[in-house]
Design a protein around this motif. Structure first.
Motif, mmCIF file in Angstrom:
data_model
loop_
_atom_site.group_PDB
_atom_site.id
_atom_site.type_symbol
_atom_site.label_atom_id
_atom_site.label_comp_id
_atom_site.label_asym_id
_atom_site.label_seq_id
_atom_site.Cartn_x
_atom_site.Cartn_y
_atom_site.Cartn_z
ATOM 1 N N ARG A 5 0.870 -1.173 0.000
ATOM 2 C CA ARG A 5 0.000 0.000 0.000
ATOM 3 C C ARG A 5 0.906 1.221 0.000
ATOM 4 O O ARG A 5 1.761 1.384 0.858
ATOM 5 C CB ARG A 5 -0.905 0.017 1.220
ATOM 6 N N ARG A 6 0.712 2.073 -0.984
ATOM 7 C CA ARG A 6 1.508 3.282 -1.129
ATOM 8 C C ARG A 6 0.616 4.475 -0.782
ATOM 9 O O ARG A 6 -0.312 4.797 -1.510
ATOM 10 C CB ARG A 6 2.013 3.371 -2.572
ATOM 11 N N VAL A 7 0.908 5.123 0.348
ATOM 12 C CA VAL A 7 0.090 6.241 0.832
ATOM 13 C C VAL A 7 0.863 7.549 0.653
ATOM 14 O O VAL A 7 2.022 7.653 1.033
ATOM 15 C CB VAL A 7 -0.278 6.062 2.325
ATOM 16 N N VAL A 18 2.939 14.363 0.584
ATOM 17 C CA VAL A 18 4.026 13.802 1.391
ATOM 18 C C VAL A 18 3.868 12.278 1.423
ATOM 19 O O VAL A 18 2.918 11.764 2.025
ATOM 20 C CB VAL A 18 4.019 14.375 2.825
ATOM 21 N N PRO A 19 4.790 11.550 0.750
ATOM 22 C CA PRO A 19 4.667 10.088 0.743
ATOM 23 C C PRO A 19 5.084 9.474 2.072
ATOM 24 O O PRO A 19 5.987 9.960 2.746
ATOM 25 C CB PRO A 19 5.620 9.659 -0.374
ATOM 26 N N LYS A 20 4.393 8.408 2.432
ATOM 27 C CA LYS A 20 4.739 7.626 3.622
ATOM 28 C C LYS A 20 5.441 6.353 3.143
ATOM 29 O O LYS A 20 5.317 5.986 1.970
ATOM 30 C CB LYS A 20 3.471 7.274 4.402
ATOM 31 N N PRO A 21 6.168 5.665 4.008
ATOM 32 C CA PRO A 21 6.805 4.409 3.585
ATOM 33 C C PRO A 21 5.752 3.379 3.157
ATOM 34 O O PRO A 21 4.650 3.333 3.710
ATOM 35 C CB PRO A 21 7.539 3.925 4.843
ATOM 36 N N GLN A 59 -1.242 -0.756 -4.120
ATOM 37 C CA GLN A 59 -2.483 -0.010 -3.948
ATOM 38 C C GLN A 59 -2.105 1.450 -3.715
ATOM 39 O O GLN A 59 -1.245 1.743 -2.898
ATOM 40 C CB GLN A 59 -3.263 -0.524 -2.751
ATOM 41 N N GLN A 60 -2.721 2.364 -4.430
ATOM 42 C CA GLN A 60 -2.452 3.793 -4.287
ATOM 43 C C GLN A 60 -3.544 4.417 -3.419
ATOM 44 O O GLN A 60 -4.730 4.184 -3.661
ATOM 45 C CB GLN A 60 -2.449 4.477 -5.658
ATOM 46 N N TYR A 61 -3.146 5.210 -2.435
ATOM 47 C CA TYR A 61 -4.103 5.839 -1.525
ATOM 48 C C TYR A 61 -3.589 7.236 -1.204
ATOM 49 O O TYR A 61 -2.448 7.392 -0.774
ATOM 50 C CB TYR A 61 -4.237 4.984 -0.260
#
Length: 73
Positions: A5-7, A18-21, A59-61
């Motif tokens: 999951r890419r948040v 701002v991307p999270k790990p 998964q993009q969120y």
């Protein structure tokens, strides 16, 4: 199959993302080598032929957050 999951938090006031790990999402299937339910005895050529050997597409969120990003705040 297991996936990632890419948040990316999007901040409304400044417009920055701002991307999270990436976070790994476990599927629980016995035929996925990344799953906690994959049997340790399943190995070698037979495993490569019948079990998933890769993760699904991430998964993009992108939740929208009120306020400014940590850099602008």
């Amino acid at each position: 199959m297991c996936s990632y999951r890419r948040v990316t938090n999007f901040y409304v006031q400044c417009g920055h993302g701002v991307p999270k790990p990436d976070e790994e999402i476990k599927c629980g299937a016995k035929n996925c080598i990344f799953s906690p339910n994959h049997p340790p005895t399943c190995q070698g050529r037979a495993c490569k032929e019948k079990c998933f050997q890769h993760h699904q597409f991430p998964q993009q969120y992108s939740p929208h957050k009120e306020g400014k990003c940590p850099t602008c705040a």
